[in-house]
Structure formats: structure tokens, C-alpha cells
Design a protein around this motif. Structure first.
Motif, PDB file in Angstrom:
ATOM      1  N   ARG A 111       0.920  -1.134  -0.025  1.00 45.14           N
ATOM      2  CA  ARG A 111       0.055   0.006   0.045  1.00 45.14           C
ATOM      3  C   ARG A 111       0.866   1.347   0.009  1.00 45.14           C
ATOM      4  N   PRO A 112       0.675   2.029  -1.061  1.00 45.51           N
ATOM      5  CA  PRO A 112       1.725   3.221  -1.105  1.00 45.51           C
ATOM      6  C   PRO A 112       1.133   4.390  -0.273  1.00 45.51           C
ATOM      7  N   SER A 113       2.247   5.173   0.336  1.00 48.17           N
ATOM      8  CA  SER A 113       1.916   6.323   0.962  1.00 48.17           C
ATOM      9  C   SER A 113       2.096   7.432   0.571  1.00 48.17           C
ATOM     10  N   VAL A 114       2.637   7.580  -0.623  1.00 51.18           N
ATOM     11  CA  VAL A 114       2.895   8.776  -1.550  1.00 51.18           C
ATOM     12  C   VAL A 114       1.956   8.655  -3.019  1.00 51.18           C
ATOM     13  N   PRO A 115       1.746   9.758  -3.706  1.00 54.21           N
ATOM     14  CA  PRO A 115       1.148   9.583  -5.012  1.00 54.21           C
ATOM     15  C   PRO A 115       2.338   9.213  -5.927  1.00 54.21           C
ATOM     16  N   ARG A 116       1.655   8.410  -6.974  1.00 51.75           N
ATOM     17  CA  ARG A 116       2.590   8.009  -8.151  1.00 51.75           C
ATOM     18  C   ARG A 116       2.658   8.892  -9.096  1.00 51.75           C
ATOM     19  N   ARG A 117       3.699   9.485  -9.485  1.00 54.40           N
ATOM     20  CA  ARG A 117       3.728  10.514 -10.441  1.00 54.40           C
ATOM     21  C   ARG A 117       3.674   9.920 -11.787  1.00 54.40           C
ATOM     22  N   PRO A 118       3.236  10.909 -12.658  1.00 57.14           N
ATOM     23  CA  PRO A 118       2.826  10.145 -14.070  1.00 57.14           C
ATOM     24  C   PRO A 118       4.362   9.959 -14.896  1.00 57.14           C
ATOM     25  N   GLY A 119       4.045   9.128 -15.650  1.00 54.76           N
ATOM     26  CA  GLY A 119       5.540   8.881 -16.381  1.00 54.76           C
ATOM     27  C   GLY A 119       6.025   7.599 -16.214  1.00 54.76           C
ATOM     28  N   PRO A 120       6.902   7.213 -16.902  1.00 57.55           N
ATOM     29  CA  PRO A 120       7.569   5.723 -16.759  1.00 57.55           C
ATOM     30  C   PRO A 120       8.281   5.680 -15.521  1.00 57.55           C
ATOM     31  N   LEU A 121       8.390   4.428 -14.936  1.00 56.29           N
ATOM     32  CA  LEU A 121       9.325   4.266 -13.595  1.00 56.29           C
ATOM     33  C   LEU A 121      10.095   3.251 -13.606  1.00 56.29           C
ATOM     34  N   VAL A 122      11.180   3.268 -12.860  1.00 59.04           N
ATOM     35  CA  VAL A 122      12.157   2.068 -12.697  1.00 59.04           C
ATOM     36  C   VAL A 122      12.176   1.796 -11.267  1.00 59.04           C
ATOM     37  N   TRP A 123      12.006   0.603 -10.845  1.00 62.66           N
ATOM     38  CA  TRP A 123      12.133   0.301  -9.486  1.00 62.66           C
ATOM     39  C   TRP A 123      13.266  -0.324  -8.898  1.00 62.66           C
ATOM     40  N   ALA A 153       6.106  -9.867 -12.187  1.00 60.08           N
ATOM     41  CA  ALA A 153       6.691  -9.035 -12.848  1.00 60.08           C
ATOM     42  C   ALA A 153       6.750  -9.480 -14.305  1.00 60.08           C
ATOM     43  N   SER A 154       7.180 -10.726 -14.415  1.00 58.35           N
ATOM     44  CA  SER A 154       7.259 -11.270 -15.847  1.00 58.35           C
ATOM     45  C   SER A 154       6.033 -11.420 -16.430  1.00 58.35           C
ATOM     46  N   LYS A 155       5.016 -11.879 -15.853  1.00 58.86           N
ATOM     47  CA  LYS A 155       3.628 -11.717 -16.156  1.00 58.86           C
ATOM     48  C   LYS A 155       2.978 -10.681 -16.896  1.00 58.86           C
ATOM     49  N   ASN A 156       3.539  -9.497 -16.124  1.00 60.15           N
ATOM     50  CA  ASN A 156       3.046  -8.137 -16.599  1.00 60.15           C
ATOM     51  C   ASN A 156       4.045  -7.409 -17.426  1.00 60.15           C
ATOM     52  N   GLY A 157       5.131  -8.253 -18.055  1.00 64.93           N
ATOM     53  CA  GLY A 157       6.032  -7.710 -19.167  1.00 64.93           C
ATOM     54  C   GLY A 157       6.866  -6.684 -18.368  1.00 64.93           C
ATOM     55  N   ILE A 158       7.302  -7.031 -17.281  1.00 63.25           N
ATOM     56  CA  ILE A 158       8.260  -5.863 -16.521  1.00 63.25           C
ATOM     57  C   ILE A 158       9.727  -6.678 -16.697  1.00 63.25           C
ATOM     58  N   LYS A 186       3.487   0.535 -11.167  1.00 63.02           N
ATOM     59  CA  LYS A 186       3.471   0.083 -12.760  1.00 63.02           C
ATOM     60  C   LYS A 186       4.892   0.309 -13.240  1.00 63.02           C
ATOM     61  N   PRO A 187       5.644  -0.253 -12.705  1.00 57.02           N
ATOM     62  CA  PRO A 187       7.186  -0.186 -13.116  1.00 57.02           C
ATOM     63  C   PRO A 187       7.466  -0.772 -14.498  1.00 57.02           C
ATOM     64  N   LYS A 188       8.288  -0.094 -15.288  1.00 57.90           N
ATOM     65  CA  LYS A 188       8.675  -0.683 -16.441  1.00 57.90           C
ATOM     66  C   LYS A 188       9.926  -1.536 -16.504  1.00 57.90           C
ATOM     67  N   ALA A 189      10.753  -1.230 -15.151  1.00 55.49           N
ATOM     68  CA  ALA A 189      11.939  -2.168 -15.089  1.00 55.49           C
ATOM     69  C   ALA A 189      11.897  -2.242 -13.705  1.00 55.49           C
ATOM     70  N   ILE A 190      12.407  -3.457 -13.141  1.00 58.02           N
ATOM     71  CA  ILE A 190      12.550  -3.829 -11.665  1.00 58.02           C
ATOM     72  C   ILE A 190      14.376  -4.023 -11.699  1.00 58.02           C
ATOM     73  N   VAL A 191      15.146  -3.237 -10.819  1.00 57.63           N
ATOM     74  CA  VAL A 191      16.506  -3.665 -10.531  1.00 57.63           C
ATOM     75  C   VAL A 191      16.508  -4.178  -9.201  1.00 57.63           C
ATOM     76  N   LEU A 192      16.936  -5.563  -9.078  1.00 49.77           N
ATOM     77  CA  LEU A 192      17.014  -5.889  -7.711  1.00 49.77           C
ATOM     78  C   LEU A 192      18.625  -6.252  -7.637  1.00 49.77           C
ATOM     79  N   MET A 193      18.908  -5.785  -6.131  1.00 52.53           N
ATOM     80  CA  MET A 193      20.243  -5.906  -5.771  1.00 52.53           C
ATOM     81  C   MET A 193      20.693  -6.989  -4.952  1.00 52.53           C
ATOM     82  N   GLU A 194      21.756  -7.738  -5.540  1.00 47.92           N
ATOM     83  CA  GLU A 194      22.506  -8.725  -4.644  1.00 47.92           C
ATOM     84  C   GLU A 194      21.553 -10.359  -4.842  1.00 47.92           C
ATOM     85  N   SER A 195      20.879 -10.452  -3.639  1.00 52.65           N
ATOM     86  CA  SER A 195      20.228 -11.733  -3.790  1.00 52.65           C
ATOM     87  C   SER A 195      18.830 -11.858  -3.626  1.00 52.65           C
ATOM     88  N   GLU A 196      18.333 -10.977  -3.867  1.00 48.25           N
ATOM     89  CA  GLU A 196      16.683 -10.770  -3.625  1.00 48.25           C
ATOM     90  C   GLU A 196      15.982 -11.617  -4.871  1.00 48.25           C
TER      91      GLU A 196
END
Length: 461
Positions: free
Chosen positions: A50-62, A151-156, A132-142
Motif C-alpha cells: 500500500r503506497p504512502s505517496v502519490p504515483r507521479r505520471p510517466g515511466p518508472l524504474v524500481w 513482474a514477468s507476467k506483467n511484461g516488466i 506500474k514499473p517498466k523495469a525492476i532492478v534487484l540488488m544482490e540476492s533478492e
């Protein structure tokens, strides 16, 4: 391969069912963690997606990192992302409170900062649907099944940076019953950048597609100096002046159980070097406060970092119970002993920060996935990192360094030079993000590029 994929899907569906069924219990566990102070009291809904801030318009990288070390490794990449893609939103999530307390003050203001969602179907669905991220960058062992598969099912697009897997995790995933699941998960990534050759081999043995593995080096070598505020800088300078005529050494990232080793060594050094000051910086601040309280009851004159008190003539133990200052504290000591390495099943901690500060660096023998860093530095110079087997050898080595100024200086120079050589290559080889504008100046694609191998993948916007 088709059979393996089918078996992997069956295993994933079982995992999804289990995590869905146990979601109420997982939420109760979250409440317990909040009670224990391990999760944020007001921002815990973020853990449920559940988010605590608004989602800004435009593409997003997580970007997602579990703890402080991984989060700090991600910051140079995030800053490059902000610089190269000013029209793309960047979201960063972390899991631990320690990472939250430090990183929220040092991330660029335009970064959206949230706690990570739990790996339950409901939390992940809610999180991905909102951001609605366009890409997800995971660090190390997550490597979380629901996150990766949803994510894959949603084409991310998925990337794993500084990728590593502990020996224990590798053994577990290598078992015939689980290998199809991890193979399926790894097949969903467009890029896996291992932090060492050994780690790359592990991912290959777990059947990650060879074409997505690209080597760039360990991002921990290029962790940025987060700096300190005005009060913190003055406090560091004051402490430096108080330690000027002392013989100082520091034990950092100490875990529970290791303080007995460090305090035992301190007692021995006190008998030979009355002017000694031992700085103890536990992994967790609360542990530091517990150590100080115990020592005070035993009659020791102890100073806690958070109290900002001046050292008295008979003060010989300084306990750090703050976060985000380790790099600056290394500048105050000629010798750094890196904890998390003296007890069985330990995995070590980052040695590069101490080396970059010009410390003579010592570590125990249990260094886990940091073994590649030790080997790389020792290969450049055997004097750069000293490994000791335990308390007795640590005492002996420290006495040698304190009583032989020439030897101490040689180790300090070797550590700093080895770090400089290793980190200078990463600045040009590390994965970075850039955008390719079209003629009408809108974002057309995001490319993750590894210069040394020209490996890249495109994310169409």
C-alpha cells in the motif's frame, strides 16, 4: 527443458498457494516486528504493497535492496539513472529499518522511497498495480518467486545487479526438487551482473541463461561517501583531536558473540599499551548500547557515540551506536578489524571502505561472499588484507602493528593502493543506465549497458 519449465511452474504455483494461505499469519508476524521495533510503526502498510505517496505520471524504474549495504551499492546506479533519465521516475525500496534511517537522508530528493512489499500474492499484486514499473532492478540476492513471476507476467523487465548467492543458498537451490523453480525464476531476467566470477558460475550452474550474465565488478567498491551534516562533521573533528595522542584501533560491524573476542583482545592490549583506545562499532546500534551498559556495570569508563561526550583521560573504549558514519570513523584509526567474520556461519562485511580510508585491514576467516574481495585485494598486494583465525592471532597481529610503525604503514599503503586499483576500473565498467531520446525528445527506451562486454537489454517505453 519443457519438462523442467513445467515442473518449475508447478513448484511456483505451490509456493504461491502457500504464501496466499499463510498471508494472515505473515501479517501477524509483521505486527510482531513492529512491536519489536524492527518495522516502521506508521509506514508498515507499505510492506503490504500500500503506497504512502502519490504515483507521479510517466515511466518508472524500481530499485530494490534489502538492507543498508545493498542499498548503498545501488545509490551510484540510481544517481546515474536520475542524471541520464530526468524524465523517468525512480522508486527505491528497502526492507530494514537501518537502511531506511540512513538512506532517506541521502537519496536525491526526486527519488520515491518506500518499504518493500512482502512476497505474498496480495502485497505484490497491489504494489505492481499501483506503481506500474517498466523495469525492476534487484540488488544482490533478492530472488523472491512472487515478485519475479508477477513482474514477468506483467511484461516488466528484470535485472539483478551485484548478483550473489551464498554457499548455503546455492546448496539449497541446487537440490533436484528446487532446481526447476530457481531455473524458471532466473530465466525471467534480462540481465544478471554477478559480483565475481565465482558467483557467475553459481548462477550458470543454476541454469541461468548464459546470454544474460554480464560481469562488471563489485559495486561495493564504488559506494559513495554519503557525507555528514554540520554537527556530525564537527563531532568527527572533535573526536579526531581527542584521539591525537592515543593508540587507536577499531572493530567494526561486530555481531553478537564477537564482542567477547574484541573485549578480550582489548584487555590484553591494555596490559601492553596503556594509551590504547578501542572503538567498537556493532552492526546494530542497539547492540552497541547493550555493550556499553554491560561495560559500565563492570566499572569501565565507556563513551557512547550518540551522547557526544568528550573522552576522559581514563576512557579506553568508545562504542558507536549510530548509523551512516562508518566511513568517516575509519579516517580516525590506523587499524580496522572487520567483524561478522570471527564466528562459524558468519559471512563477513565490506572491507573496501576501511581500505579506502587507508586503514590496515584485518578480518576473521569466516568471510562468505566477501571472499572474492579479500582474494582480489590480496592478489594485488599480500599486505593489503590480513586474515586471522581467532582471538590469539588477532592479539598477536595487533601487537605487531602497534609496535612496528614501518610495518603498520606498509599495510595501510597496500590496502589503499589495492582499493584504488580495483575501484578505478569499476567506475568505467559498472552497469549504468541511460536513455535514448527520439526526435521529439520523448523517451523511447531504457538501456542497461555494461561497457566491458557491450551487453545490453532494451526496455521499450
Amino acid at each position: 527443458m519443457a519438462y523442467s519449465t513445467k515442473k518449475g511452474l508447478l513448484l511456483y504455483n505451490a509456493y504461491r498457494t502457500i504464501t496466499y494461505t499463510l498471508s494472515p499469519l505473515i501479517r501477524l508476524h509483521l505486527r510482531w516486528r513492529i512491536f519489536q521495533g524492527l518495522d516502521h510503526r506508521s509506514r508498515w502498510p507499505e510492506r503490504l504493497g500500500r503506497p504512502s505517496v502519490p504515483r507521479r505520471p510517466g515511466p518508472l524504474v524500481w530499485f530494490h535492496a534489502v538492507s543498508l549495504g545493498e542499498g548503498m551499492s545501488a545509490v551510484p546506479v540510481i544517481r546515474e539513472c536520475v542524471r541520464k533519465m530526468p524524465n523517468v521516475n525512480v522508486l527505491m525500496t528497502i526492507t530494514t529499518m537501518s537502511a531506511f534511517e540512513v538512506l532517506r537522508n541521502w537519496l536525491p530528493s526526486e527519488i520515491i522511497f518506500q518499504f518493500s512489499p512482502l512476497d505474498t500474492p496480495g502485497s505484490i499484486d497491489s504494489f505492481l498495480h499501483y506503481w506500474k514499473p517498466k523495469a525492476i532492478v534487484l540488488m544482490e540476492s533478492e530472488l523472491w518467486p512472487n515478485l519475479i513471476m508477477h513482474a514477468s507476467k506483467n511484461g516488466i523487465t528484470l535485472a539483478l545487479l551485484n548478483a550473489r548467492m551464498s554457499e548455503k543458498s546455492f546448496e539449497i537451490w541446487s537440490r533436484p526438487v528446487l532446481l526447476p523453480l530457481i531455473s524458471l525464476m532466473l530465466s525471467k531476467f534480462s540481465l544478471i551482473a554477478p559480483l565475481s566470477t565465482e558467483q557467475g558460475i553459481r548462477f550458470q550452474l543454476l541454469q541461468a541463461p548464459p546470454g544474460i550474465i554480464s560481469f562488471s565488478g563489485d559495486l561495493k567498491y564504488v559506494i559513495e561517501d554519503f557525507g555528514v551534516n554540520g554537527r556530525g562533521r564537527k563531532s568527527i573533528d572533535d573526536l579526531r583531536s581527542q584521539l591525537t595522542h592515543k593508540q587507536v584501533w577499531m572493530a567494526s560491524s561486530i555481531h553478537r558473540g564477537e564482542q567477547e573476542i574484541i573485549l578480550g583482545v582489548h584487555t590484553t592490549l591494555m596490559q601492553l599499551l596503556p594509551n590504547i583506545v578501542t572503538i567498537i562499532a556493532p552492526r546494530h546500534p542497539q547492540h552497541g548500547r547493550e555493550i556499553a551498559k554491560k561495560l559500565e556495570k563492570e566499572g569501565h569508563n565507556v563513551i557512547l557515540r550518540s551522547q557526544h561526550k568528550k573522552l576522559k583521560p581514563d576512557t579506553n573504549i568508545y562504542v558507536v551506536d549510530t548509523l551512516g558514519e562508518l566511513r568517516h570513523l575509519y579516517m580516525l584509526t590506523p587499524i580496522a578489524v572487520i567483524g561478522g567474520s570471527f564466528l562459524p556461519r558468519s559471512t563477513g562485511h565490506n572491507i573496501s571502505e576501511a581500505a579506502s580510508a587507508g586503514c590496515a585491514v584485518l578480518t576473521g576467516s569466516h568471510i562468505g561472499h566477501f571472499s572474492h574481495m579479500v582474494l582480489e585485494m590480496q592478489r594485488l598486494s599480500p599486505l593489503s588484507i590480513l586474515q586471522v583465525s581467532g582471538k590469539i592471532e588477532l592479539e598477536k597481529t595487533l601487537i605487531q602493528l602497534f609496535t612496528n610503525a614501518t610495518l603498520l604503514e606498509a599495510h595501510r599503503i597496500a590496502a589503499k593502493e589495492a582499493f584504488s586499483r580495483l575501484s578505478s576500473d569499476i567506475v568505467t565498467n559498472v552497469l549504468f543506465i541511460y536513455w535514448k531520446p527520439t526526435t521529439n525528445l520523448t523517451i523511447n527506451s531504457i538501456q542497461f549497458v555494461e561497457l566491458s562486454s557491450s551487453h545490453q537489454f532494451n526496455l521499450k517505453m
